[in-house]
Design an enzyme around this catalytic site. Structure first.
Site, PDB file in Angstrom:
ATOM      1  N   GLU A  90       0.834  -1.206   0.000  1.00  9.06           N
ATOM      2  CA  GLU A  90       0.000   0.000   0.000  1.00  9.06           C
ATOM      3  C   GLU A  90       0.871   1.258   0.000  1.00  9.06           C
ATOM      4  O   GLU A  90       0.663   2.183  -0.783  1.00  9.06           O
ATOM      5  CB  GLU A  90      -0.892  -0.030   1.246  1.00  9.06           C
ATOM      6  CG  GLU A  90      -1.609   1.240   1.541  1.00  9.06           C
ATOM      7  CD  GLU A  90      -2.995   1.298   0.926  1.00  9.06           C
ATOM      8  OE1 GLU A  90      -3.793   0.388   1.174  1.00  9.06           O
ATOM      9  OE2 GLU A  90      -3.274   2.241   0.186  1.00  9.06           O
ATOM     10  N   ASP A 122       1.103   4.060  -3.140  1.00 12.07           N
ATOM     11  CA  ASP A 122       0.745   5.476  -2.997  1.00 12.07           C
ATOM     12  C   ASP A 122       1.850   6.364  -3.529  1.00 12.07           C
ATOM     13  O   ASP A 122       1.625   7.261  -4.335  1.00 12.07           O
ATOM     14  CB  ASP A 122       0.548   5.834  -1.515  1.00 12.07           C
ATOM     15  CG  ASP A 122      -0.747   5.283  -0.948  1.00 12.07           C
ATOM     16  OD1 ASP A 122      -1.542   4.721  -1.709  1.00 12.07           O
ATOM     17  OD2 ASP A 122      -0.944   5.420   0.275  1.00 12.07           O
ATOM     18  N   SER A 180      -7.192   2.510  -3.475  1.00 11.79           N
ATOM     19  CA  SER A 180      -5.904   3.030  -3.012  1.00 11.79           C
ATOM     20  C   SER A 180      -5.008   3.343  -4.191  1.00 11.79           C
ATOM     21  O   SER A 180      -4.032   4.071  -4.050  1.00 11.79           O
ATOM     22  CB  SER A 180      -5.175   1.998  -2.163  1.00 11.79           C
ATOM     23  OG  SER A 180      -5.984   1.528  -1.159  1.00 11.79           O
ATOM     24  N   ASP A 185     -16.707  10.510 -18.940  1.00 18.39           N
ATOM     25  CA  ASP A 185     -17.871   9.962 -18.248  1.00 18.39           C
ATOM     26  C   ASP A 185     -17.854   8.439 -18.394  1.00 18.39           C
ATOM     27  O   ASP A 185     -17.754   7.929 -19.502  1.00 18.39           O
ATOM     28  CB  ASP A 185     -19.143  10.553 -18.873  1.00 18.39           C
ATOM     29  CG  ASP A 185     -20.361  10.325 -18.001  1.00 18.39           C
ATOM     30  OD1 ASP A 185     -20.216   9.721 -16.917  1.00 18.39           O
ATOM     31  OD2 ASP A 185     -21.450  10.748 -18.419  1.00 18.39           O
ATOM     32  N   VAL A 186     -17.907   7.760 -17.271  1.00 18.03           N
ATOM     33  CA  VAL A 186     -17.938   6.285 -17.332  1.00 18.03           C
ATOM     34  C   VAL A 186     -19.403   5.866 -17.302  1.00 18.03           C
ATOM     35  O   VAL A 186     -20.141   6.244 -16.386  1.00 18.03           O
ATOM     36  CB  VAL A 186     -17.175   5.677 -16.133  1.00 18.03           C
ATOM     37  CG1 VAL A 186     -17.247   4.158 -16.177  1.00 18.03           C
ATOM     38  CG2 VAL A 186     -15.735   6.158 -16.140  1.00 18.03           C
ATOM     39  N   GLY A 189     -23.998   5.627 -15.357  1.00 14.47           N
ATOM     40  CA  GLY A 189     -24.789   6.122 -16.473  1.00 14.47           C
ATOM     41  C   GLY A 189     -24.257   7.486 -16.842  1.00 14.47           C
ATOM     42  O   GLY A 189     -23.267   7.941 -16.251  1.00 14.47           O
ATOM     43  N   ASP A 238     -22.863   9.533 -11.201  1.00 12.72           N
ATOM     44  CA  ASP A 238     -23.515   8.343 -10.666  1.00 12.72           C
ATOM     45  C   ASP A 238     -22.735   7.883  -9.441  1.00 12.72           C
ATOM     46  O   ASP A 238     -21.556   8.230  -9.271  1.00 12.72           O
ATOM     47  CB  ASP A 238     -23.587   7.232 -11.734  1.00 12.72           C
ATOM     48  CG  ASP A 238     -22.224   6.898 -12.300  1.00 12.72           C
ATOM     49  OD1 ASP A 238     -21.400   6.335 -11.547  1.00 12.72           O
ATOM     50  OD2 ASP A 238     -21.963   7.200 -13.484  1.00 12.72           O
TER      51      ASP A 238
END
Ligand SMILES: *[C@@H]1O[C@H](CO)[C@@H](O)[C@H](O)[C@H]1NC(C)=O
Ligand SMILES: *[C@@H]1O[C@H](CO)[C@@H](O)[C@H](O)[C@H]1NC(C)=O
Ligand SMILES: *[C@@H]1O[C@H](CO)[C@@H](O)[C@H](O)[C@H]1NC(C)=O
Ligand SMILES: *[C@@H]1O[C@H](CO)[C@@H](O)[C@H](O)[C@H]1NC(C)=O
Ligand SMILES: *[C@@H]1O[C@H](CO)[C@@H](O)[C@H](O)[C@H]1NC(C)=O
Length: 561
Positions: free
Chosen positions: A272, A276, A473, A515-516, A537, A541
């Protein structure tokens, strides 16, 4: 708790009718999985406890946060200094005096305050602390992947009623350190043949988000960024060097971390921690980077709380902070949550951008009297931070469109109605499929706000390249690094840094982001949910927020004013 304990703790200083109260009655105190007790702590052992003092002018603070973060306000970007914040929120002289007198009478020593004077950390023996905080009983525990020792109380503590106007809570009694939820996933099977990438590396990130070789820190500004980690984990500069040797040849970058705040031990590197640092410094390439490493090293301190104290005790801080940390919101007392929200507001007023990982368990899940509900994570659910969700490539081996990664977010409890309302209402109105309304609170704060790739990363840890590391993360430092690049351009253009991004993000309806629109999160399923949770959408969202960064477009929309 017993009246006897109460009288002992009070001496003659306070004579109220009902002499003590519980400041955090709703704080969870069950032992988290993976921790075992080592028994009661010797009464003569020393503890370091943290006292959160009542602040002033919180209404004003909230107005100022809005004013400096709203691009349509004349105050936009006119951030407060730490000294301004101190001037505003500093406890009253009566509060300072009362709390100091109470602590001194109990034998507390070596008390340290912060610039804003709203926290005190003090040393006491266990015996003194148990008298001071009736009900508390200090035990030592061991747990977590690093076999960390902590001292906590399995029983609730009380405070003298007379302190109610002066103290919010005492830190170091109940909340346990977090465990990383980062995962290594199995290698996807359906490998294609052309234009392959075998996992996410800095070049894949930089390609997908349209970063060119020129999109790096110029080295001529005082720009900087930070990541904070609260696990007993370290990063190694040698891993960073190896990572950059393998993956960093195409962009200018800094060879090492500029500053480590806290203790950087000699232990093994954590995945982790390595992740980072490596991705913050690859997205926010060539920008000076700080690492907050496991603050709160004493057994009775809460690392996240100690990080908040550090923020309130230093006037020159990096502009962007990424944090991959969270607790189940329902495990925390409302007093604690409100106070942390205030601390996050103090940071927002100063123009710090705080990014939190949305968490890796979808919307989360828990069972309340036999019924499932989503389980929000805090501080991801705080209205004063920007929360980052995760995506994966539609084709895991190609730099293609992104879809929902199965690990993102939710709508939940939340504490203020704010700028998100319109976007959230629009989503709730237009989404063809929603989970049952009993799963979430539609008037709460919804997250995430934005997203980035969170699947299949390469990380170098302990000199070994490790593939297929996944989690929000990973997306959080990537988004943070990209905001740092935008700050770089803003600073070069004489503009203030971005500060708290959400008011602007929601006003601009996520302009500059990809936009996903495909995918649903799938956690917390049972027969009621019929196979899917929230779906992404068009527009905002609760799975990928407004979407993932397209650097040139995002820079254009965030450069001015
Ligand atoms: C805050 O900073 C001051 C000055 O550097 C230091 O003396 C003090 O101990 C710090 N406070 C805490 C709680 O660490
Ligand atoms: C960014 O890259 C994508 C392809 O990855 C491309 O479709 C798009 O036009 C680019 N956008 C800009 C603003 O350069
Ligand atoms: C990277 O930063 C250094 C200073 O830290 C600077 O000298 C160099 O020009 C920067 N590289 C690029 C490509 O801007
Ligand atoms: C900005 O520069 C000053 C002086 O060079 C330095 O003391 C300070 O730490 C820098 N600030 C950050 C956030 O890096
Ligand atoms: C739902 O959220 C609103 C707004 O934060 C809050 O006032 C209300 O108490 C919440 N309801 C429940 C059942 O948690």
């Amino acid at each position: 708790m017993g009246l006897g304990a109460c009288l002992l703790g009070l001496l003659a200083l306070f004579t109220a009718v009902k002499c003590s109260y519980s400041p955090e009655p709703d704080q969870q105190r069950t032992l988290p999985r993976g921790w075992v007790t080592l028994g009661r702590v010797d009464p003569e052992e020393e503890l370091s406890l943290t006292f959160a003092l009542k602040q002033q002018n919180l209404g004003r603070l909230s107005e100022l946060v809005q004013a400096v973060s709203d691009p349509s306000s004349p105050q936009y970007g006119k951030y407060l200094t730490l000294e301004d914040v101190a001037e505003l929120v500093r406890p009253t002289p009566l509060t300072l005096h009362t709390v100091q007198k109470w602590l001194l009478a109990a034998g507390a020593r070596d008390c340290h305050s912060v610039t804003t004077q709203d926290f005190l950390t003090c040393w006491l023996t266990v015996r003194q602390a148990e008298l001071l905080l009736p009900g508390a009983e200090f035990h030592r525990y061991v747990g977590g992947p690093e076999e960390t020792h902590v001292v906590r109380s399995p029983h609730p503590y009380q405070l003298p009623e007379a302190l109610a106007p002066h103290v919010d809570f005492v830190g170091g009694l109940h909340r346990f350190p977090q465990i990383s939820s980062l995962r290594q996933r199995p290698v996807p099977q359906e490998a294609g043949t052309v234009g392959l990438h075998l996992g996410v590396t800095p070049s894949v990130i930089r390609q997908r988000y349209n970063l060119t070789a020129q999109d790096v820190g110029s080295g001529t500004t005082n720009n900087s960024q930070a990541c904070a980690q609260f696990l007993e984990q370290y990063f190694h500069n040698s891993d960073l060097a190896e990572f950059m040797r393998l993956f960093g040849s195409k962009f200018a970058h800094q060879a090492s971390v500029a500053r480590v705040v806290g203790k950087q031990g000699r232990g093994r590197a954590g995945i982790e921690a390595s992740l980072d640092v490596e991705y913050l410094m690859s997205a926010g390439a060539n920008i000076s980077t700080w690492v907050y490493s496991s603050p709160g090293r004493h057994e009775a301190q809460e690392p996240f709380l100690q990080w908040l104290l550090l923020l309130s005790n230093e006037s020159a801080l990096p502009h962007v902070h990424t944090v991959s940390y969270g607790d189940d919101e329902d495990s925390l007392s409302s007093t604690y949550i409100q106070r942390v929200n205030t601390e996050l507001m103090k940071a927002a007023a100063r123009g710090l951008t705080l990014l939190f990982a949305s968490g890796d368990t979808g919307a989360g899940c828990w069972s309340v009297s036999g019924r499932h509900k989503f389980r929000p994570s805090f501080p991801a659910s705080s209205p004063y931070v920007t929360t980052v969700g995760g995506t994966s490539f539609q084709n895991p081996f190609l730099v293609t469109n992104e879809i929902v990664d199965y690990i993102t977010c939710s709508l939940e409890r939340g504490f203020s109605a704010d700028c998100r309302d319109e976007a959230v209402a629009q989503f709730l109105k237009s989404s063809p499929h929603l989970p049952p309304s009993s799963y979430f609170n539609a008037s709460g704060r919804a997250y995430p706000d934005v997203a980035a790739l969170s699947d299949g990363y390469w990380v170098v840890s302990n000199s070994v390249p490790i593939p297929w590391v996944s989690g929000t993360s990973a997306s959080t430092p990537v988004f943070g690094g990209i905001l740092s690049l935008i700050n770089e351009q803003r600073i070069l253009n004489g503009r203030p840094p971005l500060g708290f991004l959400n008011p602007r993000l929601y006003q601009q309806h996520g302009a500059g982001l990809f936009d996903v629109i495909h995918g649903c999160h799938e956690s917390c399923l049972n027969e009621e949910v019929e196979g899917q949770g929230f779906c992404s959408g068009p527009g905002w969202d609760p799975v990928t927020g407004w979407g993932t960064p397209n650097f040139p477009a995002l820079l254009k929309t965030l450069l001015n004013p």
